[in-house]
Design a protein around this motif. Structure first.
Motif, PDB file in Angstrom:
ATOM      1  N   TRP A  62       0.826  -1.194   0.000  1.00 21.45           N
ATOM      2  CA  TRP A  62       0.000   0.000   0.000  1.00 21.45           C
ATOM      3  C   TRP A  62       0.867   1.252   0.000  1.00 21.45           C
ATOM      4  O   TRP A  62       0.636   2.192  -0.731  1.00 21.45           O
ATOM      5  CB  TRP A  62      -0.919  -0.026   1.227  1.00 21.45           C
ATOM      6  CG  TRP A  62      -1.998   0.989   1.159  1.00 21.45           C
ATOM      7  CD1 TRP A  62      -2.057   2.172   1.817  1.00 21.45           C
ATOM      8  CD2 TRP A  62      -3.169   0.912   0.366  1.00 21.45           C
ATOM      9  NE1 TRP A  62      -3.202   2.844   1.477  1.00 21.45           N
ATOM     10  CE2 TRP A  62      -3.911   2.090   0.591  1.00 21.45           C
ATOM     11  CE3 TRP A  62      -3.678  -0.047  -0.522  1.00 21.45           C
ATOM     12  CZ2 TRP A  62      -5.124   2.332  -0.040  1.00 21.45           C
ATOM     13  CZ3 TRP A  62      -4.887   0.204  -1.143  1.00 21.45           C
ATOM     14  CH2 TRP A  62      -5.590   1.382  -0.894  1.00 21.45           C
ATOM     15  N   THR A  68      -8.390   6.962   4.341  1.00 24.88           N
ATOM     16  CA  THR A  68      -7.112   6.306   4.659  1.00 24.88           C
ATOM     17  C   THR A  68      -6.822   5.113   3.758  1.00 24.88           C
ATOM     18  O   THR A  68      -5.743   4.517   3.860  1.00 24.88           O
ATOM     19  CB  THR A  68      -7.108   5.835   6.128  1.00 24.88           C
ATOM     20  OG1 THR A  68      -8.243   4.987   6.355  1.00 24.88           O
ATOM     21  CG2 THR A  68      -7.170   7.024   7.068  1.00 24.88           C
ATOM     22  N   THR A 121      -3.714   5.657  -1.336  1.00 22.99           N
ATOM     23  CA  THR A 121      -2.260   5.714  -1.255  1.00 22.99           C
ATOM     24  C   THR A 121      -1.748   6.980  -1.926  1.00 22.99           C
ATOM     25  O   THR A 121      -2.510   7.747  -2.530  1.00 22.99           O
ATOM     26  CB  THR A 121      -1.636   4.491  -1.942  1.00 22.99           C
ATOM     27  OG1 THR A 121      -1.904   4.567  -3.353  1.00 22.99           O
ATOM     28  CG2 THR A 121      -2.222   3.209  -1.396  1.00 22.99           C
ATOM     29  N   SER A 158       0.721  13.195   0.613  1.00 23.18           N
ATOM     30  CA  SER A 158      -0.062  12.410   1.563  1.00 23.18           C
ATOM     31  C   SER A 158      -0.536  13.305   2.697  1.00 23.18           C
ATOM     32  O   SER A 158       0.147  14.249   3.098  1.00 23.18           O
ATOM     33  CB  SER A 158       0.776  11.255   2.127  1.00 23.18           C
ATOM     34  OG  SER A 158       1.114  10.337   1.102  1.00 23.18           O
ATOM     35  N   THR A 162      -1.101   7.823   3.910  1.00 21.99           N
ATOM     36  CA  THR A 162      -2.459   7.592   3.438  1.00 21.99           C
ATOM     37  C   THR A 162      -3.192   8.933   3.410  1.00 21.99           C
ATOM     38  O   THR A 162      -2.741   9.920   3.989  1.00 21.99           O
ATOM     39  CB  THR A 162      -3.221   6.608   4.345  1.00 21.99           C
ATOM     40  OG1 THR A 162      -3.339   7.184   5.663  1.00 21.99           O
ATOM     41  CG2 THR A 162      -2.493   5.280   4.445  1.00 21.99           C
TER      42      THR A 162
END
Length: 600
Positions: free
Chosen positions: A182, A325, A328, A347, A353
């Motif tokens: 991920w 969340t 990615t 991010s 995430t």
């Protein structure tokens, strides 16, 4: 000196003894009923690979069962419970006598790697091989292999080792494929996958099921679109039969460690960090190097995101947050790419995430000091074709501009020769009276007169609609005064200059010829202390004189002042001694008057 040498020898012996103890105690096999806790490991017979529990984040107790290169724990090639982490201190791997291989944790549900498959009186074992494969097998009574019950090579994660298969197993209708993490902290399945296409005989990287990159067909000993640095390093083998179709590889360098890693950004990397598949430029438009077109949207095919430290200079702080969340960093990239006004992304959370986007931000300031946390900024890059087009367009625009400048210079030259500028002309048709005045030889001869300041004066011939717009159609609010020869109105032209328009009465008896004579005389008597005559306007029987507007004094008292031959008015109220002069003509040849006013 000798004491230092003895100290070094002691340290070396301690480290060597610790390694001997580790490898002596380490085992490569679990037997039925054995278990492996969070502080113990399996090590392959030659020490190439290690199996045990690890936690990717130092500030968490979440733990995963994995296999990694013994000399580099960060090079993890397999994860057993990537969808369900366990508590590190209570994690246990157990091999039951039925052949069930499970990951257990206190207070959590067990993760079954292999279900029960044998009777209680069977001999089973799970061994970590030097190939990196963790194999659960049933043995004959004499210790030979009876059958393989389960193996980690059949459950690959993000890594492809030599002798692993990439393809399709027709027996159990399953596939051997890689799936990225991920992100670099969460081993859960990410958006990218590496597959083998048995029909096209090529490798395919997909992003969320959509083709992202292809290797091209295998030609000779290599694929068309794998990186140049990877060509010649591997021997590829393609197998196709009724049971299975797959690709495998071996490293040409004997004894060298080898592995392919599909990272969470869609890049396929080798053990030493070099590229096998360079997908950095696969942005949905670009089709070079195996990239696939998958985003026919608003971006240019050669735009790219670049990781930069800095901030945006222009535009309000308009950010958009995506708190999901499950998204990615690559999801953020795709989402920003799809949104035409998105300039940057990163991010949202520390575990990489969620997403943060910068919308309509404009110019980005690149801070080379690196003090500002980096973000991924859209960098437009002109392609070679676009450069050629821009050059061609530049030549066309440059040539057109040059011709236009030459044409305007000719027009300006002709205008200067006549000493007349046509103001406010928006129509192709000009009043006949205006044409007569502009083309008059006598009007042009005004240059022959001379005063104490300069030779000749420019007069503007104003269009009637232009004057109507400037005075708001000669509205009552714009009226300044009136006298025997007509009315005076205040106006404002588009350039911002305020004007005074003397609209001569139609009963004044003045004709075109007399009007021209008056214009010539007034223009030649312009003086720094006299209000400037800007020009005139003729429309049918209408005659208008256009003066500059002086706000400190009512114009009507000057423009219609009469009864005296000479009138003095001070320019400044402080009595500086500088005076201008007002005149009212009484020469019968003029049939009217001329009366430039004092400047205030």
């Amino acid at each position: 000196m000798a004491s230092n040498q003895n100290l070094h020898n002691i340290i070396f012996l301690l480290i060597f003894s610790c390694l001997l103890t580790f490898f002596a105690e380490a085992r490569d096999t679990l037997k039925a009923g054995d278990s492996l806790n969070s502080s113990s490991y399996l090590v392959s017979s030659k020490g190439a690979f290690t199996l045990g529990f690890f936690h990717p984040c130092t500030n968490t107790t979440n733990s995963y069962l994995g296999i990694w290169f013994t000399n580099d724990q960060k090079k993890r090639v397999w994860v057993g419970n990537r969808n369900a982490s366990v508590v590190n201190t209570s994690a246990v791997l157990t091999l039951e006598t039925t052949g069930s291989l499970k990951i257990m944790s206190q207070g959590g549900d067990p993760v079954t790697l292999s279900p029960a498959q044998v009777t209680y009186n069977s001999t089973i074992s799970a061994t970590l091989l030097d190939s990196g494969n963790f194999v659960l097998q049933e043995l004959n009574s004499n210790g030979t292999l009876k059958r393989v019950l389960w193996q980690s090579f059949d459950k690959p994660t993000d890594s492809l080792l030599p002798e692993m298969k990439l393809g399709i197993n027709h027996k159990n209708r399953s596939a051997w494929s890689l799936t990225s993490w991920w992100n670099n902290l969460i081993p859960a399945p990410g958006p990218f996958s590496l597959e083998w296409d048995p029909k096209g005989h090529q490798m395919i990287i997909r992003r969320q099921g959509v083709e992202f990159w292809t290797s091209g067909v295998l030609k000779g000993d290599t694929f068309e679109f794998i990186s140049d640095e990877s060509k010649g390093m591997y021997n590829f083998s393609v197998v196709s039969n009724e049971d299975e179709e797959y690709l495998s590889y071996t490293n040409i360098k004997q004894g060298g460690q080898s592995a392919w890693f599909l990272n969470f950004g869609g890049k396929l990397l080798s053990f030493d960090g070099s590229y096998v598949a360079e997908t950095e430029d696969c942005n949905g438009y670009n089709t070079d190097g195996g990239c696939k077109r998958w985003l026919p949207r608003c971006r240019r095919h050669d735009d790219m995101f670049d990781k930069r430290s800095g901030y945006f200079i222009h535009g309000p702080d308009h950010n958009y947050l995506d708190t999901n969340t499950s998204h990615t960093l690559n999801d953020c990239k795709v989402a920003c790419w799809n949104q035409c006004d998105c300039d940057a992304y990163t991010s949202l959370y520390d575990n990489q995430t969620g997403c943060k986007f910068w919308i309509n931000k404009g110019e980005f300031y690149h801070d080379l000091s690196g003090a500002i946390p980096p973000i991924y900024v859209l960098i437009p890059k002109p392609s070679q074709n676009d450069t050629k087009k821009s050059t061609l367009i530049g030549f066309v625009i440059g040539g057109t501009t040059a011709l236009l400048v030459i044409f305007l210079c000719i027009l300006y030259h002709l205008s200067r020769r006549r000493n007349v500028i046509l103001e406010g002309e928006n129509e192709a048709v000009i009043d006949d009276g205006l044409l007569e005045l502009v083309n008059s030889d006598r009007f042009t001869s005004a240059h022959e007169f001379q005063n104490d300041r300069k030779q000749g004066h420019d007069l503007r011939v104003f269009n009637y609609k232009f004057i109507m717009a400037a005075t708001n159609s000669f509205s009552l609010e714009n009226k300044l005064g009136e006298g025997g020869f007509g009315l005076v109105y205040k106006g404002k032209i588009p350039k911002g200059q305020e004007i005074a328009v003397k609209r001569l009465s139609r009963n004044s008896g003045q004709g075109i010829s007399e009007f021209k004579n008056e214009l010539i005389l007034i223009s030649e008597l312009q003086h720094m202390n006299l209000v400037q005559l800007l020009g005139c306007c003729i429309h049918g029987e209408e005659r208008m004189l256009i003066y500059e507007y002086m706000p400190n004094k009512s114009l009507d008292c000057f423009l219609f002042g009469m009864g005296i031959m000479e009138r003095r008015c001070p320019i400044k109220p402080n009595g500086s001694g500088t005076y201008g002069f007002m005149y009212r003509g009484s020469d019968a040849s003029m049939h009217s008057y001329w009366s430039p006013m004092c400047r205030r």
